[in-house]
Design an enzyme around this catalytic site. Structure first.
Site, short mmCIF file in Angstrom:
data_model
loop_
_atom_site.label_atom_id
_atom_site.label_comp_id
_atom_site.label_asym_id
_atom_site.label_seq_id
_atom_site.Cartn_x
_atom_site.Cartn_y
_atom_site.Cartn_z
CE LYS A 195 -3.02 3.07 0.41
NZ LYS A 195 -3.88 3.50 -0.67
NE ARG A 202 -1.17 8.08 -8.58
CZ ARG A 202 -1.52 8.70 -9.71
NH1 ARG A 202 -1.10 8.23 -10.86
NH2 ARG A 202 -2.28 9.76 -9.68
N GLY A 246 -1.78 17.04 -2.87
CA GLY A 246 -2.57 17.11 -1.64
C GLY A 246 -3.28 15.81 -1.34
CB CYS A 249 -3.02 8.85 -0.01
SG CYS A 249 -4.55 8.20 0.67
CE1 TYR A 308 -6.35 14.32 -3.44
CE2 TYR A 308 -8.07 14.81 -1.87
CZ TYR A 308 -7.42 13.92 -2.70
OH TYR A 308 -7.86 12.63 -2.78
N1 LIG Z 1 -9.05 9.53 1.93
C1 LIG Z 1 -8.48 8.76 1.02
O1 LIG Z 1 -8.53 9.04 -0.16
C2 LIG Z 1 -7.78 7.47 1.42
C3 LIG Z 1 -7.52 6.50 0.43
C4 LIG Z 1 -6.92 5.31 0.80
C5 LIG Z 1 -6.57 5.09 2.13
N2 LIG Z 1 -6.81 6.05 3.08
C6 LIG Z 1 -6.44 5.77 4.46
O2 LIG Z 1 -7.63 5.46 5.19
C7 LIG Z 1 -7.48 5.89 6.55
C8 LIG Z 1 -8.66 6.78 6.92
O3 LIG Z 1 -8.60 7.94 6.10
P1 LIG Z 1 -9.85 8.88 5.89
O4 LIG Z 1 -9.53 9.75 4.74
O5 LIG Z 1 -11.11 8.07 5.88
O6 LIG Z 1 -9.79 9.73 7.26
P2 LIG Z 1 -10.93 10.73 7.83
O7 LIG Z 1 -10.20 11.71 8.65
O8 LIG Z 1 -11.81 11.17 6.70
O9 LIG Z 1 -11.82 9.79 8.76
C9 LIG Z 1 -11.36 9.20 9.93
C10 LIG Z 1 -12.53 9.13 10.92
O10 LIG Z 1 -12.08 8.40 12.04
C11 LIG Z 1 -12.67 8.95 13.22
N3 LIG Z 1 -11.87 8.50 14.35
C12 LIG Z 1 -10.57 8.80 14.62
N4 LIG Z 1 -10.16 8.10 15.70
C13 LIG Z 1 -11.22 7.36 16.10
C14 LIG Z 1 -11.40 6.44 17.14
N5 LIG Z 1 -10.42 6.09 17.99
N6 LIG Z 1 -12.61 5.85 17.29
C15 LIG Z 1 -13.63 6.16 16.44
N7 LIG Z 1 -13.51 7.02 15.42
C16 LIG Z 1 -12.30 7.61 15.26
C17 LIG Z 1 -12.63 10.46 12.96
O11 LIG Z 1 -13.59 11.14 13.74
C18 LIG Z 1 -12.95 10.51 11.46
O12 LIG Z 1 -14.35 10.68 11.22
C19 LIG Z 1 -6.13 6.58 6.64
O13 LIG Z 1 -5.16 5.67 7.09
C20 LIG Z 1 -5.83 6.96 5.20
O14 LIG Z 1 -4.46 7.06 4.93
C21 LIG Z 1 -7.43 7.23 2.75
#
Ligand SMILES: NC(=O)c1ccc[n+]([C@@H]2O[C@H](COP(=O)([O-])OP(=O)(O)OC[C@H]3O[C@@H](n4cnc5c(N)ncnc54)[C@H](O)[C@@H]3O)[C@@H](O)[C@H]2O)c1
Length: 396
Positions: A195, A202, A246, A249, A308
């Site tokens: 991952k 990229r 931005g 990731c 972003y």
């Molecule tokens: N956004 C993307 O495009 C993307 C793509 C692939 C992977 N990821 C990965 O996925 C993961 C999540 O990213 P995201 O963009 O969904 O983040 P985000 O910030 O949009 O969402 C995370 C959520 O988790 C909640 N949270 C945090 N700690 C918590 C806890 N202990 N208990 C309950 N809820 C909790 C927050 O309130 C938030 O709503 C990250 O590791 C990110 O790198 C993101």
């Protein structure tokens, strides 16, 4: 039943997708406002196809709460930032979520970490928490891209890392309820590495494109023409340069590798630095354009786009926010996807924004500006995304 922990950009669509494919799901997030919004029947961000998926999931019985549930499978999708000094992953959110799960889960539960983590994170930070417990750990990283999440959730291939083929197979069956792509089962550390490497690949290739753009500008050559011709070579695929990188990731995950393996990652470190400096390069170019056109007032410069990437409302780590934080000057700003006020000088009306500026810097190539190119008549335009057909006065 599955308890999805973290209902952000990744956790919410995953929970909805499972629920709309016959899996019993409860989504948990410690953000009460977010949970209340979902329980009012509203989605928390805009994304193609999300409304319909939400409706299908509600019909499938999905529920949302701030409480962790006692159940046999958890999917954890909480943030994984990096430490800005050490560049290493900051696993505090994942650790906190797993600690909480362990207070409530039954023996034999499976905890799936979907959050992106650096190789070895689960062994170093999560496994020790589970000592003496009969729980299984799995890593199932996510690849979807904002703007096309719903489609990609269904059609991308996926990786599942598990300690045993039996646990891997159990989780593979759950994801295959909605995933039509190939699902590869491997070990946890391999899943972690793949991952992070995908996003690093990229980042490095974007940095190459950005360096090429600067080189072509120096030589007064058209980077897009160079790319077009080079990409006719059957084994060359140069990505599009841009004003920076931005999102959650690509500007984040490669740093995990630099933090953990500094001696083995000089290329990755340099690439990240090149991408990080692009907003400053854009600022320098804006200053040169102002001088050339006799514009002396920075408030006559408009930055179009706060997100972003195009056609999403996610502004995290966006090049425009990076530029504004390093150069807090009186720019005017407009983004058709962002109605909440995020920065000084922000407009919510496109015509008023255009009336206020002489130079428009296209920082994001939203469909909106591509469809309304004629409105830019009479302005100087710096198109950092190469999305306009005719209007650009300057390109990257
Ligand atoms: N956004 C993307 O495009 C993307 C793509 C692939 C992977 N990821 C990965 O996925 C993961 C999540 O990213 P995201 O963009 O969904 O983040 P985000 O910030 O949009 O969402 C995370 C959520 O988790 C909640 N949270 C945090 N700690 C918590 C806890 N202990 N208990 C309950 N809820 C909790 C927050 O309130 C938030 O709503 C990250 O590791 C990110 O790198 C993101």
């Amino acid at each position: 039943m599955i308890n999805v922990i973290g209902l952000g950009y990744i956790g919410l669509p995953t929970a909805l997708m499972l629920a709309s494919h016959g899996v019993e799901v409860i989504g948990t997030d410690y953000n009460q406002t977010l949970v209340e919004t979902l329980n009012r029947g509203q989605t928390t961000f805009s994304e193609e196809g999300l409304e319909q998926l939400f409706a299908d999931a509600l019909a499938g019985g999905v529920r949302f709460t701030t409480e962790y549930q006692s159940t046999e499978v958890y999917i954890v999708s909480v943030p994984t930032p990096y430490d800005e000094v050490s560049k290493k992953i900051d696993p505090c959110y994942v650790v906190a979520a797993v600690e909480k799960i362990l207070t409530i889960c039954p023996e034999d539960a499976v905890i799936v970490i979907e959050s992106t983590v650096s190789p070895g994170t689960i062994d170093r930070f999560i496994r020790p928490l589970c000592e003496g417990r009969q729980v299984s750990l799995v890593h199932a990283p996510e690849r979807i891209i904002p703007g096309n999440m719903v489609y990609e959730l269904e059609h991308n291939s996926r990786t599942i890392g598990a300690d045993s083929p039996a646990v891997g197979e159990r989780i593979r069956r759950i994801y295959s309820s909605f995933c039509k792509g190939e699902i590869v089962v491997t070990d946890i550390k391999t899943a972690e590495m793949t991952k992070v490497i995908e996003n690093t690949y990229r980042a490095v290739n974007i940095a190459f494109a950005n360096e090429l753009a600067k080189l072509c500008y120096y030589e007064n050559m058209d980077v897009e023409e160079i790319r077009r011709i080079c990409n006719m070579h059957p084994r060359v695929n140069i990505l599009a340069p841009g004003p920076g990188v931005g999102g959650h990731c690509i500007p984040v995950d490669p740093w995990f590798l630099v933090g953990d393996y500094p001696e083995h990652t000089p290329l990755i470190a340099k690439a990240m630095e090149i991408n990080e400096k692009m907003p400053d390069y854009i600022f320098k170019r804006i200053c040169a354009m102002m001088e050339e056109r006799g514009i002396t007032d920075l408030s006559r410069v408009g930055l179009y786009g706060l997100t972003y990437k195009e056609d999403v409302d996610d502004v995290r780590e966006s090049p425009t926010l990076q530029l504004l934080s390093r150069h807090p000057l009186p720019f005017r700003v407009y983004d058709p996807m962002v109605s909440r006020e995020l920065v000084k000088g922000q407009y919510t009306d496109y015509t008023a924004f255009l009336d206020a500026v002489d130079l428009v810097v296209v920082m994001v190539g939203h469909s909106h500006i591509r469809a309304n190119e004629a409105a830019l008549d009479g302005k100087w335009i710096f198109d950092t995304r190469n999305v306009l057909k005719n209007a650009a006065t300057y390109k990257l």
